[in-house]
Write an enzyme that holds these catalytic residues in place. Structure first.
Site, short mmCIF file in Angstrom:
data_model
loop_
_atom_site.label_atom_id
_atom_site.label_comp_id
_atom_site.label_asym_id
_atom_site.label_seq_id
_atom_site.Cartn_x
_atom_site.Cartn_y
_atom_site.Cartn_z
CG ASP A 19 -1.81 1.20 1.33
OD1 ASP A 19 -2.38 1.58 0.29
OD2 ASP A 19 -1.96 1.79 2.43
CB SER A 20 0.23 4.79 -0.57
OG SER A 20 -0.97 4.86 0.18
CE1 TYR A 51 2.15 5.09 -3.90
CE2 TYR A 51 0.83 3.14 -4.37
CZ TYR A 51 2.05 3.72 -4.11
OH TYR A 51 3.18 2.93 -4.06
N GLY A 52 -3.56 8.55 -3.91
CA GLY A 52 -4.89 8.96 -4.36
C GLY A 52 -4.94 10.23 -5.18
CB CYS A 82 -3.25 0.36 -2.34
SG CYS A 82 -3.41 2.05 -2.95
CG ASN A 83 -9.69 0.42 -2.51
OD1 ASN A 83 -10.67 -0.19 -2.91
ND2 ASN A 83 -9.25 0.30 -1.28
CB THR A 84 -5.16 4.58 -5.39
OG1 THR A 84 -5.93 5.10 -4.31
CG2 THR A 84 -4.93 5.63 -6.44
CB CYS A 192 -9.56 4.26 0.70
SG CYS A 192 -7.91 4.76 1.23
CB THR A 193 -6.55 -0.42 2.38
OG1 THR A 193 -5.51 0.40 1.84
CG2 THR A 193 -6.99 -1.43 1.35
CG HIS A 194 -5.16 4.89 4.52
ND1 HIS A 194 -4.59 4.36 3.39
CD2 HIS A 194 -4.14 5.45 5.22
CE1 HIS A 194 -3.29 4.61 3.40
NE2 HIS A 194 -2.99 5.28 4.50
N1 DGL Z 1 -4.88 3.11 0.96
C1 DGL Z 1 -4.94 3.52 -0.37
C2 DGL Z 1 -6.18 3.13 -1.12
O1 DGL Z 1 -6.76 2.13 -0.77
C3 DGL Z 1 -4.31 4.75 -0.84
C4 DGL Z 1 -4.36 5.98 -0.06
C5 DGL Z 1 -3.52 7.01 -0.73
O2 DGL Z 1 -2.31 6.79 -0.79
O3 DGL Z 1 -4.06 8.00 -1.25
O4 DGL Z 1 -6.56 3.75 -2.08
#
Ligand code: DGL
Length: 276
Positions: A19-20, A51-52, A82-84, A192-194
């Site tokens: 992930d980021s 990353y977003g 990470c979704n992005t 988003c995994t956050h």
């Molecule tokens: N956790 C990430 C996701 O699922 C990325 C968050 C980010 O870096 O913007 O998209």
């Protein structure tokens, strides 16, 4: 990065997760819960977070570099936690590397369709994920639905700073949720995994009946499915380990990780971009 697949096709080789930043640890924690015998290597690209808000090209480049690092570390499967990065890089990584690669979007989309009765589904994610329309496409492949998206660019910095409750987090959540709540959604994809780390404050601000789809849980189940299909599940003879790598600031990763995760995070190692 093709060839040598045999070396990595060993049951007790680790699973690579990236992930980021911290977000993917929500996925790692779920995988560790349901697959306690598996060794796991985590990579947080803290030098490039978020990353977003980055371009597709940049996210693909970072994802490829991380995947080669993981493959060099003999992983038997990669989870893009990470979704992005899943939205932008999954298909390219699948073409480039010969280990099985799992993204988070397909399984989250599937779970949301199963959960939604009204077919009014809300999706929250980074700007990159929302603009890619990946959830809309994946959900509609399974069942025609009304998908309402909301980018929440302030959520990732809140989580990375550890501000997952309190007045500021509350105000930000209210602001982002308001347009979605007008659409009478019955299901909300935490795209988003956050975001699973914001579940508590999200729950406080939305109707109790709205089902949350946590990509961490759905992707962990997908990992079990793929490893089982490929007869790659770890067995008791392995020497289970958990390893953590970041591209910058290991001290911060360790500190925040220790506040939020299921285990003490130590020995976080920094990997130099050039040497990956
Ligand atoms: N956790 C990430 C996701 O699922 C990325 C968050 C980010 O870096 O913007 O998209």
């Amino acid at each position: 990065m093709r060839g040598n697949l045999k070396n990595r096709k060993t049951n007790n080789n680790p699973i690579g997760i990236f992930d980021s930043g911290f977000g993917g640890l929500t996925v790692m924690s779920e995988i560790n819960k349901i697959l306690p015998l598996e060794s796991l290597i985590y990579f947080g690209d803290t030098a490039h977070i978020p990353y977003g808000t980055k371009s597709k090209g940049a996210v693909i480049k970072f994802s490829k570099e991380i995947a080669s690092f993981l493959v060099k570390n003999r992983v038997k499967l990669i989870v893009i936690a990470c979704n992005t990065a899943s939205a932008f890089a999954l298909s390219i990584l699948k073409k480039t590397f010969d280990v099985p690669i799992i993204g988070v979007i397909e399984s989250g989309a599937e779970a949301s369709v199963l959960a939604s009765k009204s077919k009014n589904i809300g999706v929250i994610g980074t700007e990159g994920t929302v603009n890619s329309n990946s959830y809309i496409n994946e959900i509609n492949k399974i069942s025609k639905s009304n998908v309402y998206q909301q980018a929440c660019p302030l959520f990732v910095p809140l989580v990375e700073e550890g501000w997952i409750s309190g007045k500021i987090a509350d105000a930000v959540v209210k602001k982002y949720m308001a347009p979605l709540l007008k659409k009478h959604i019955d299901t909300l994809v935490l795209g988003c995994t956050h975001y699973p780390l914001l579940k508590g404050i999200l729950r406080k601000n939305v109707d109790k009946k709205i089902v949350f789809i946590d990509s961490a849980k759905t992707v962990a189940r997908e990992v079990v499915k793929v490893l089982r299909q490929k007869s790659l599940l770890a067995n008791k003879n392995g020497n289970k380990f958990l390893k953590f790598y970041v591209s910058d600031n290991p001290e911060k990763f360790q500190k925040i990780g220790n506040n939020f995760f299921w285990r003490k995070i130590n020995n976080v190692r920094k990997v130099d971009m050039e040497q990956r």
